[in-house]
Design an enzyme around this catalytic site. Structure first.
Site, PDB file in Angstrom:
ATOM      1  N   HIS A  64       0.841  -1.212   0.000  1.00 31.11           N
ATOM      2  CA  HIS A  64       0.000   0.000   0.000  1.00 31.11           C
ATOM      3  C   HIS A  64       0.875   1.261   0.000  1.00 31.11           C
ATOM      4  O   HIS A  64       0.441   2.303  -0.483  1.00 31.11           O
ATOM      5  CB  HIS A  64      -0.891   0.041   1.253  1.00 31.11           C
ATOM      6  CG  HIS A  64      -1.633  -1.233   1.495  1.00 31.11           C
ATOM      7  ND1 HIS A  64      -2.584  -1.720   0.626  1.00 31.11           N
ATOM      8  CD2 HIS A  64      -1.560  -2.138   2.512  1.00 31.11           C
ATOM      9  CE1 HIS A  64      -3.077  -2.853   1.098  1.00 31.11           C
ATOM     10  NE2 HIS A  64      -2.467  -3.143   2.230  1.00 31.11           N
ATOM     11  N   HIS A  94       5.627   6.601   6.624  1.00 33.47           N
ATOM     12  CA  HIS A  94       5.312   6.176   5.263  1.00 33.47           C
ATOM     13  C   HIS A  94       4.787   7.389   4.488  1.00 33.47           C
ATOM     14  O   HIS A  94       4.584   8.454   5.067  1.00 33.47           O
ATOM     15  CB  HIS A  94       4.242   5.062   5.276  1.00 33.47           C
ATOM     16  CG  HIS A  94       2.967   5.522   5.882  1.00 33.47           C
ATOM     17  ND1 HIS A  94       2.722   5.479   7.253  1.00 33.47           N
ATOM     18  CD2 HIS A  94       1.883   6.101   5.328  1.00 33.47           C
ATOM     19  CE1 HIS A  94       1.538   5.995   7.488  1.00 33.47           C
ATOM     20  NE2 HIS A  94       1.010   6.391   6.347  1.00 33.47           N
ATOM     21  N   HIS A  96       2.155   8.958   1.070  1.00 33.84           N
ATOM     22  CA  HIS A  96       1.050   8.815   0.125  1.00 33.84           C
ATOM     23  C   HIS A  96       1.368   9.762  -1.024  1.00 33.84           C
ATOM     24  O   HIS A  96       1.864  10.879  -0.794  1.00 33.84           O
ATOM     25  CB  HIS A  96      -0.289   9.221   0.773  1.00 33.84           C
ATOM     26  CG  HIS A  96      -0.628   8.415   1.995  1.00 33.84           C
ATOM     27  ND1 HIS A  96      -1.421   7.289   1.964  1.00 33.84           N
ATOM     28  CD2 HIS A  96      -0.251   8.574   3.304  1.00 33.84           C
ATOM     29  CE1 HIS A  96      -1.542   6.806   3.190  1.00 33.84           C
ATOM     30  NE2 HIS A  96      -0.824   7.548   4.023  1.00 33.84           N
ATOM     31  N   GLU A 106      -3.234  13.388   1.266  1.00 34.48           N
ATOM     32  CA  GLU A 106      -4.514  12.903   1.812  1.00 34.48           C
ATOM     33  C   GLU A 106      -5.298  14.091   2.376  1.00 34.48           C
ATOM     34  O   GLU A 106      -6.430  14.358   1.950  1.00 34.48           O
ATOM     35  CB  GLU A 106      -4.257  11.856   2.886  1.00 34.48           C
ATOM     36  CG  GLU A 106      -3.523  10.633   2.327  1.00 34.48           C
ATOM     37  CD  GLU A 106      -3.887   9.347   3.015  1.00 34.48           C
ATOM     38  OE1 GLU A 106      -3.626   9.205   4.217  1.00 34.48           O
ATOM     39  OE2 GLU A 106      -4.468   8.487   2.340  1.00 34.48           O
ATOM     40  N   HIS A 119       3.539  10.595   6.657  1.00 34.01           N
ATOM     41  CA  HIS A 119       2.902  10.317   7.960  1.00 34.01           C
ATOM     42  C   HIS A 119       3.890   9.642   8.893  1.00 34.01           C
ATOM     43  O   HIS A 119       4.437   8.581   8.574  1.00 34.01           O
ATOM     44  CB  HIS A 119       1.678   9.407   7.761  1.00 34.01           C
ATOM     45  CG  HIS A 119       0.538  10.089   7.095  1.00 34.01           C
ATOM     46  ND1 HIS A 119      -0.465   9.404   6.440  1.00 34.01           N
ATOM     47  CD2 HIS A 119       0.239  11.403   6.981  1.00 34.01           C
ATOM     48  CE1 HIS A 119      -1.338  10.269   5.952  1.00 34.01           C
ATOM     49  NE2 HIS A 119      -0.936  11.501   6.273  1.00 34.01           N
ATOM     50  N   THR A 199      -6.085   6.305   7.842  1.00 35.66           N
ATOM     51  CA  THR A 199      -6.652   6.617   6.524  1.00 35.66           C
ATOM     52  C   THR A 199      -6.647   5.393   5.610  1.00 35.66           C
ATOM     53  O   THR A 199      -6.983   5.494   4.433  1.00 35.66           O
ATOM     54  CB  THR A 199      -5.858   7.733   5.819  1.00 35.66           C
ATOM     55  OG1 THR A 199      -4.536   7.225   5.529  1.00 35.66           O
ATOM     56  CG2 THR A 199      -5.777   8.973   6.683  1.00 35.66           C
TER      57      THR A 199
HETATM   58  C1  LIG Z   1      -0.576  -0.291  11.626  1.00 34.98           C
HETATM   59  N1  LIG Z   1      -0.085   1.002  11.228  1.00 34.98           N
HETATM   60  C2  LIG Z   1       1.171   1.507  11.723  1.00 34.98           C
HETATM   61  C3  LIG Z   1      -0.843   1.755  10.339  1.00 34.98           C
HETATM   62  N2  LIG Z   1      -2.042   1.402   9.912  1.00 34.98           N
HETATM   63  N3  LIG Z   1      -2.575   2.235   9.022  1.00 34.98           N
HETATM   64  C4  LIG Z   1      -1.838   3.272   8.676  1.00 34.98           C
HETATM   65  C5  LIG Z   1      -2.193   4.230   7.623  1.00 34.98           C
HETATM   66  N4  LIG Z   1      -1.274   4.070   6.511  1.00 34.98           N
HETATM   67  S1  LIG Z   1      -2.234   5.876   8.128  1.00 34.98           S
HETATM   68  N5  LIG Z   1      -2.216   6.706   6.814  1.00 34.98           N
HETATM   69  O1  LIG Z   1      -1.086   6.130   8.941  1.00 34.98           O
HETATM   70  O2  LIG Z   1      -3.483   6.081   8.818  1.00 34.98           O
HETATM   71  S2  LIG Z   1      -0.364   3.222   9.568  1.00 34.98           S
HETATM   72 ZN   LIG Z   2      -0.686   7.410   6.018  1.00 29.28          ZN
END
Ligand SMILES: CN(C)c1nnc([C@H](N)S(N)(=O)=O)s1
Ligand SMILES: [Zn+2]
Length: 261
Positions: A64, A94, A96, A106, A119, A199
């Protein structure tokens, strides 16, 4: 399969609510931030980032996004202050991003999106025993969002983009030691803050969002390197370029966005 999701026509953000009903919740992220409707709250102190002892471990393509993970077994790298009642431990960061020439942030600001969004994900290890437990609590996570705008090369981002060829395929991972994300911060830590969610599925409504007002500047060339990543694994036949991995803004549902001074 039940927990499969992506960013395509068949499995993208408009479909997520089928397997993840939280998608239709009251505190979903991202949102469109309207600065004149985000009053300055004098009770909001500055945020403090203690990343000097941070320990990056690896960089991975999770199908992703591209994720840099940190050792979060103690309080060596934390964010605190601002809207936060406790220090929150850095777990990973990470990005986007969009497609060639398209924007991919985002959060948006008065309908305007940036080229990309970084993020930095933190969790409240004071109140919760694990990231997983924190991720399901209303004050469990704190995500620092940083907009990326295009212009000159970013002098430190190459340390991340130079490693991307090693994690081209989904589920690939490689060592990534000694990287301090402090080098990816803009000069000002002024921010907007509001209560929201992850997100991406499972879209848990557990995030205190802190979105920095000042973007960092990266070059089109540097951003282009993110687009050589693939959503698909090495064994899969289709070569799905990883791009447009962003969720569009979600309804505010009466939430207030506050601004640091
Ligand atoms: C389990 N973790 C660390 C995350 N799960 N969802 C994530 C999404 N990418 S975000 N964009 O950080 O909400 S980060
Ligand atoms: Zn994110």
């Amino acid at each position: 399969k039940g927990n499969h999701w992506g960013y395509g026509k068949e499995d993208g953000p408009s479909i997520w609510h089928k397997n993840f009903p939280t998608a239709d919740g009251d505190r979903q992220s991202p949102i469109d931030i309207i600065p004149k409707e985000a009053p300055c709250d004098p009770n909001l102190g500055q945020i403090v980032l203690n990343y000097d002892q941070c320990t990056s471990l690896n960089i991975t393509n999770n199908g992703h996004s591209v994720v840099v993970e940190f050792d979060d077994t103690d309080d060596r790298s934390v964010i605190q202050g601002g809207p936060l009642d406790n220090p929150y431990r850095l777990k990973q960061f990470h990005f986007h991003w969009g497609g060639k020439g398209c924007h991919g942030s985002e959060h948006t600001v008065e309908g305007m999106s940036y080229a990309s969004e970084l993020h930095l994900v933190h969790w409240n290890a004071v109140k919760y025993k694990s990231f997983g437990q924190a991720a399901e609590a209303p004050d469990g996570l704190a995500v620092l969002g940083i907009f990326l705008d295009t212009g000159d090369d970013h002098r430190w981002l190459h340390m991340v983009t130079d490693a991307l060829y090693m994690v081209k395929f989904k589920a690939s991972v490689t060592d990534f030691k000694g990287f301090n994300p402090k080098c990816l911060l803009p000069s000002s830590l002024h921010y907007w803050t509001y209560l929201g969610s992850l997100t991406t599925p499972p879209l848990h409504e557990s995030v205190i969002w802190i979105v920095l007002k000042e973007p960092i500047i990266v070059s089109e060339k540097q951003l282009g390197k993110f687009r050589m990543l693939l959503f698909s694994g090495e064994e899969e036949d289709q070569r799905l370029r990883m791009e447009n991995n962003f969720r569009p803004p979600q309804p505010l549902k009466g939430r207030k966005v506050r601004s640091s001074n």
